[in-house]
Design an enzyme around this catalytic site. Sequence first.
Site, PDB file in Angstrom:
ATOM      1  N   LYS A 232       0.721  -1.108   0.081  1.00  0.00           N
ATOM      2  CA  LYS A 232      -0.184   0.515  -0.314  1.00  0.00           C
ATOM      3  C   LYS A 232       0.890   1.128  -0.445  1.00  0.00           C
ATOM      4  O   LYS A 232       1.814   1.599   0.367  1.00  0.00           O
ATOM      5  CB  LYS A 232      -0.847  -0.286   1.476  1.00  0.00           C
ATOM      6  CG  LYS A 232      -2.022  -1.372   0.337  1.00  0.00           C
ATOM      7  CD  LYS A 232      -3.239  -0.547   1.798  1.00  0.00           C
ATOM      8  CE  LYS A 232      -4.878  -1.740   1.004  1.00  0.00           C
ATOM      9  NZ  LYS A 232      -5.988  -2.439   2.597  1.00  0.00           N
TER      10      LYS A 232
ATOM     11  N   ARG B 210      -3.738 -10.866   3.957  1.00  0.00           N
ATOM     12  CA  ARG B 210      -4.317 -10.344   2.521  1.00  0.00           C
ATOM     13  C   ARG B 210      -3.002  -9.725   2.399  1.00  0.00           C
ATOM     14  O   ARG B 210      -2.428  -8.465   2.756  1.00  0.00           O
ATOM     15  CB  ARG B 210      -5.651  -9.545   2.894  1.00  0.00           C
ATOM     16  CG  ARG B 210      -5.962  -9.455   0.969  1.00  0.00           C
ATOM     17  CD  ARG B 210      -7.194  -8.396   1.516  1.00  0.00           C
ATOM     18  NE  ARG B 210      -7.621  -8.826  -0.029  1.00  0.00           N
ATOM     19  CZ  ARG B 210      -7.658  -7.514  -1.158  1.00  0.00           C
ATOM     20  NH1 ARG B 210      -6.423  -6.992  -0.589  1.00  0.00           N
ATOM     21  NH2 ARG B 210      -8.226  -7.496  -2.374  1.00  0.00           N
TER      22      ARG B 210
END
Length: 275
Positions: A204, A239
């Site tokens: 991210k 995840r």
Amino acid sequence: MGVVNVTPDSFSDGGLWLDHGDAIAHGRELVAEGAAILDIGGESTRPGAAPVGAEEELRRVIPVVEGLGDLGAQLSIDTTKRAVAERALDAGATLVNDVSALRFDPELAGLVADRGCDVCLMHMLGEPRTMQDDPRYDDVVDDVRAFLEERLAFAVGEGIAEERVLLDPGIGFGKTVAHNLELIDRLDEIVALGRPVVLGTSRKGFLGRITGRDRPRDRTAATLATLVLGLERGASVFRVHDVAAARDALAVAAATLARGWPATTPRTTTRTTTS
């Protein structure tokens, strides 16, 4: 939880797995690397992403769900729409991963309750198009915890069995770099709600801002650091895009924590799952 994005515009791998055959092959590779769950999504939720209609989302994901049903991994459908979730459950999915925490489609909670499937409720400030527009909190951990506690109560009130609910603090979904780091550091306060916590930090943008790595695929090492921190603080589902590297990092961290090292007592003892 391995990520299978069947989208043209996801922040890290948009377009790579848009072809159904490529997406199925990628999912099989992730399971071979050790993924216990495959999270299949047909609508990008990156900051600023435009919404996708249900028919297009269905066209993208249903053949992939059908093509991955023989692997033994749990199949998750990453959607906020009842129509998409229903077809995916019919095709073999058993987990609904809803970034809106059952807020965007009022009929989705009833479907999950009726089917008796698992559901992941995630915190997001606003919606993908606006969530990064100057996000503010009184205390980000307290606010996210209160939100997830309320959504858990809502889900149970709608007939969803509490033991079927996972919680996700929504790293990167309406948070600054400081917010994300605070959530990771105090993740045990989310774990204290009593449900499995999903940690989704993989590749991210906040990791790129810390490390200077502009390309998402260059953020694997930074991702692994957050996974180890999350494991120590009690996260139980991770995840990720890079499954093999994540499995190795988590296996070493779990083995180390099981030996009682470091000498300081971890803030939570829920630290053995490495899925």
